[in-house]
Design a protein around this motif. Structure first.
Motif, PDB file in Angstrom:
ATOM      1  N   VAL A   1      36.192  41.486  35.953  1.00 21.31           N
ATOM      2  CA  VAL A   1      37.594  41.188  36.271  1.00 21.31           C
ATOM      3  C   VAL A   1      37.768  39.890  37.061  1.00 21.31           C
ATOM      4  O   VAL A   1      38.892  39.464  37.322  1.00 21.31           O
ATOM      5  N   LEU A   2      36.659  39.250  37.411  1.00 19.32           N
ATOM      6  CA  LEU A   2      36.770  38.005  38.172  1.00 19.32           C
ATOM      7  C   LEU A   2      37.483  36.918  37.376  1.00 19.32           C
ATOM      8  O   LEU A   2      38.202  36.084  37.954  1.00 19.32           O
ATOM      9  N   ASP A   3      37.293  36.926  36.057  1.00 17.63           N
ATOM     10  CA  ASP A   3      37.946  35.902  35.236  1.00 17.63           C
ATOM     11  C   ASP A   3      39.465  35.976  35.344  1.00 17.63           C
ATOM     12  O   ASP A   3      40.157  34.955  35.243  1.00 17.63           O
ATOM     13  N   LEU A   4      39.997  37.192  35.520  1.00 21.35           N
ATOM     14  CA  LEU A   4      41.444  37.329  35.664  1.00 21.35           C
ATOM     15  C   LEU A   4      41.934  36.642  36.931  1.00 21.35           C
ATOM     16  O   LEU A   4      42.971  35.960  36.931  1.00 21.35           O
ATOM     17  N   ALA A   5      41.182  36.831  38.017  1.00 25.12           N
ATOM     18  CA  ALA A   5      41.557  36.166  39.264  1.00 25.12           C
ATOM     19  C   ALA A   5      41.476  34.649  39.104  1.00 25.12           C
ATOM     20  O   ALA A   5      42.338  33.910  39.592  1.00 25.12           O
ATOM     21  N   ASP A   6      40.424  34.207  38.413  1.00 24.90           N
ATOM     22  CA  ASP A   6      40.285  32.761  38.185  1.00 24.90           C
ATOM     23  C   ASP A   6      41.423  32.218  37.315  1.00 24.90           C
ATOM     24  O   ASP A   6      41.875  31.084  37.505  1.00 24.90           O
TER      25      ASP A   6
ATOM     26  N   GLU B   1      46.059  28.783  36.506  1.00 25.39           N
ATOM     27  CA  GLU B   1      47.400  28.655  35.931  1.00 25.39           C
ATOM     28  C   GLU B   1      48.483  28.589  36.994  1.00 25.39           C
ATOM     29  O   GLU B   1      49.550  28.002  36.777  1.00 25.39           O
ATOM     30  N   GLY B   2      48.231  29.228  38.130  1.00 27.08           N
ATOM     31  CA  GLY B   2      49.244  29.266  39.176  1.00 27.08           C
ATOM     32  C   GLY B   2      50.324  30.279  38.848  1.00 27.08           C
ATOM     33  O   GLY B   2      50.486  30.707  37.699  1.00 27.08           O
ATOM     34  N   ALA B   3      51.047  30.709  39.863  1.00 28.69           N
ATOM     35  CA  ALA B   3      52.096  31.703  39.655  1.00 28.69           C
ATOM     36  C   ALA B   3      53.167  31.196  38.695  1.00 28.69           C
ATOM     37  O   ALA B   3      53.780  31.979  37.949  1.00 28.69           O
ATOM     38  N   MET B   4      53.384  29.887  38.647  1.00 30.41           N
ATOM     39  CA  MET B   4      54.431  29.321  37.807  1.00 30.41           C
ATOM     40  C   MET B   4      54.179  29.592  36.321  1.00 30.41           C
ATOM     41  O   MET B   4      55.122  29.848  35.562  1.00 30.41           O
TER      42      MET B   4
ATOM     43  N   THR C   1      50.053  42.541  33.416  1.00 29.75           N
ATOM     44  CA  THR C   1      49.598  43.812  32.828  1.00 29.75           C
ATOM     45  C   THR C   1      48.083  43.915  32.887  1.00 29.75           C
ATOM     46  O   THR C   1      47.520  44.983  33.191  1.00 29.75           O
ATOM     47  N   ALA C   2      47.401  42.801  32.610  1.00 31.39           N
ATOM     48  CA  ALA C   2      45.934  42.800  32.651  1.00 31.39           C
ATOM     49  C   ALA C   2      45.426  43.059  34.066  1.00 31.39           C
ATOM     50  O   ALA C   2      44.416  43.747  34.265  1.00 31.39           O
ATOM     51  N   LEU C   3      46.139  42.523  35.062  1.00 31.88           N
ATOM     52  CA  LEU C   3      45.735  42.758  36.451  1.00 31.88           C
ATOM     53  C   LEU C   3      45.880  44.234  36.826  1.00 31.88           C
ATOM     54  O   LEU C   3      45.021  44.799  37.512  1.00 31.88           O
ATOM     55  N   HIS C   4      46.965  44.882  36.398  1.00 32.56           N
ATOM     56  CA  HIS C   4      47.138  46.318  36.671  1.00 32.56           C
ATOM     57  C   HIS C   4      46.058  47.134  35.963  1.00 32.56           C
ATOM     58  O   HIS C   4      45.553  48.119  36.519  1.00 32.56           O
ATOM     59  N   ARG C   5      45.699  46.741  34.748  1.00 31.71           N
ATOM     60  CA  ARG C   5      44.644  47.455  34.017  1.00 31.71           C
ATOM     61  C   ARG C   5      43.299  47.309  34.735  1.00 31.71           C
ATOM     62  O   ARG C   5      42.532  48.271  34.858  1.00 31.71           O
ATOM     63  N   ALA C   6      43.039  46.112  35.243  1.00 27.02           N
ATOM     64  CA  ALA C   6      41.808  45.894  36.007  1.00 27.02           C
ATOM     65  C   ALA C   6      41.793  46.761  37.265  1.00 27.02           C
ATOM     66  O   ALA C   6      40.749  47.311  37.640  1.00 27.02           O
ATOM     67  N   SER C   7      42.934  46.913  37.898  1.00 26.40           N
ATOM     68  CA  SER C   7      43.017  47.750  39.093  1.00 26.40           C
ATOM     69  C   SER C   7      42.661  49.204  38.781  1.00 26.40           C
ATOM     70  O   SER C   7      41.938  49.851  39.532  1.00 26.40           O
TER      71      SER C   7
ATOM     72  N   LEU D   1      43.341  35.978  46.188  1.00 23.50           N
ATOM     73  CA  LEU D   1      42.326  35.370  45.321  1.00 23.50           C
ATOM     74  C   LEU D   1      41.020  35.160  46.088  1.00 23.50           C
ATOM     75  O   LEU D   1      39.930  35.422  45.569  1.00 23.50           O
ATOM     76  N   ALA D   2      41.141  34.703  47.337  1.00 23.73           N
ATOM     77  CA  ALA D   2      39.944  34.508  48.157  1.00 23.73           C
ATOM     78  C   ALA D   2      39.276  35.854  48.469  1.00 23.73           C
ATOM     79  O   ALA D   2      38.048  35.973  48.466  1.00 23.73           O
ATOM     80  N   GLU D   3      40.092  36.878  48.728  1.00 23.51           N
ATOM     81  CA  GLU D   3      39.543  38.196  49.059  1.00 23.51           C
ATOM     82  C   GLU D   3      38.719  38.771  47.920  1.00 23.51           C
ATOM     83  O   GLU D   3      37.636  39.335  48.135  1.00 23.51           O
ATOM     84  N   ILE D   4      39.210  38.644  46.691  1.00 24.29           N
ATOM     85  CA  ILE D   4      38.502  39.211  45.542  1.00 24.29           C
ATOM     86  C   ILE D   4      37.115  38.582  45.408  1.00 24.29           C
ATOM     87  O   ILE D   4      36.109  39.274  45.234  1.00 24.29           O
ATOM     88  N   HIS D   5      37.034  37.270  45.519  1.00 25.86           N
ATOM     89  CA  HIS D   5      35.737  36.604  45.426  1.00 25.86           C
ATOM     90  C   HIS D   5      34.860  36.905  46.641  1.00 25.86           C
ATOM     91  O   HIS D   5      33.634  37.039  46.514  1.00 25.86           O
TER      92      HIS D   5
END
Length: 316
Positions: free
Chosen positions: A228-233, A238-241, A249-255, A296-300
């Motif tokens: 799931v690290l690729d999702l955070a990357d 891409e940035g929030a914009m 949806t992918a982030l919720h699935r990873a959770s 993002l920093a926390e996940i890594h």
């Protein structure tokens, strides 16, 4: 033949195997003169005949579970405890034995020295089969090595505590788990000590993750976040914009996947990350760029901490 396992049992150990009231009553009976006639057979079994004719036997090989008594009590009875205490007193009075008030020397040992063959012989194959299922999933344990201040080796598992009351004796293990789970949790506790020993982890109180992905390789080789690290990357690049709802949806699935692995803190971080992206899309007031960056920093950071030598266990 001297039964070192019986001599090693302290009042606290006996209270754990039975209850404190039973130990006090047995000691009071001995002090009042209700002393059994103690004999030791060649196979190490100890037999005691009490003045009222009650006959109690402690089998060789350790453990009170195999003890027998002709009294009407079920389970561990005062006669069995009384026989242990009587044997200890008789040994203390022998000329070649230390005085009764001489403390036993501290023995630094690890239950991790038991191999699976010994566990199977004492606890049965069924206990190991059940423990292997938990091992494949992975579990967290807190290992307490014996010290001079507290000579009992113990392990805190997610559902119970396992205490090894006598060094080198699997017959004297106490756990607050239900009877049906007793064998399984003892095996898991031994494996927790074995994992700590194999990794060379020092200290009397330490936390380890046992089993799961990368089990058996000595040191942690996977944090559980690799997929799931690729999702955070992707959020970072891409940035929030430019992050659309599909990414959310992918982030919720990873959770959900992380929660299923028991990795609750990283799972919460991915949920919070998805919430930050949704707030930006909806122009919500609770969107905070600093919070997004911190997640993002926390996940890594959690991924790196789980892999670092001497770092946090994966479950932490």
């Amino acid at each position: 033949m001297t039964r070192a396992d019986l001599l090693a049992l302290t009042p606290d150990s006996l209270a754990a195997l039975a209850n404190r009231g039973l130990v006090k009553r047995a000691a009071k009976d001995l002090d009042a003169g209700t002393v059994p006639d103690v004999s030791v057979a060649g196979d190490g079994s100890v037999e005691g005949v009490f003045p009222d004719g009650t006959r109690t036997t402690l089998p060789g090989g350790g453990g009170l579970e195999g003890a027998s008594c002709t009294c009407a009590a079920t389970g561990v009875c005062r006669h069995q405890i009384g026989l242990v205490l009587a044997y200890q007193r008789q040994a203390a009075e022998a000329p070649d034995e230390p005085a009764a008030d001489t403390p036993e020397p501290f023995e630094d040992w690890s239950p991790g020295t038991y191999d699976d063959e010994a566990l199977t012989r004492v606890l049965g194959e069924r206990a190991l089969t059940a423990a292997r299922r938990t091992y494949r999933t992975g579990y967290a344990a807190r290992v307490h090595r014996p010290t001079a201040a507290d000579p009992v080796a113990s392990v805190e598992l997610p559902t119970c505590t396992v205490r090894f009351l006598v060094p080198g004796e699997l017959g004297y293990v106490h756990t607050d788990a239900v009877a049906a789970m007793r064998g399984e949790v003892i095996v898991l506790a031994v494996w927790a000590f074995r994992a700590a020993d194999e990794r060379g982890l020092p200290g009397p109180d330490l936390r380890v993750d046992v089993g799961g992905k990368g089990a058996g390789q000595g040191t942690a080789t996977a944090s559980g976040l690799e997929q799931v690290l690729d999702l955070a990357d992707q959020v970072l690049l891409e940035g929030a914009m430019h992050a659309g709802p599909v990414l959310g949806t992918a982030l919720h699935r990873a959770s959900r996947e992380l929660t299923a692995k028991g990795l609750h803190w990283p799972a919460a971080a991915f949920d919070d990350l998805a919430a930050q992206l949704a707030a930006y899309r909806e122009r919500g007031a609770h969107h905070e760029p600093e919070r997004l960056a911190a997640l993002l920093a926390e996940i890594h950071a959690r991924h790196r901490a789980a892999l670092a030598q001497g770092g946090s266990p994966r479950s932490q």
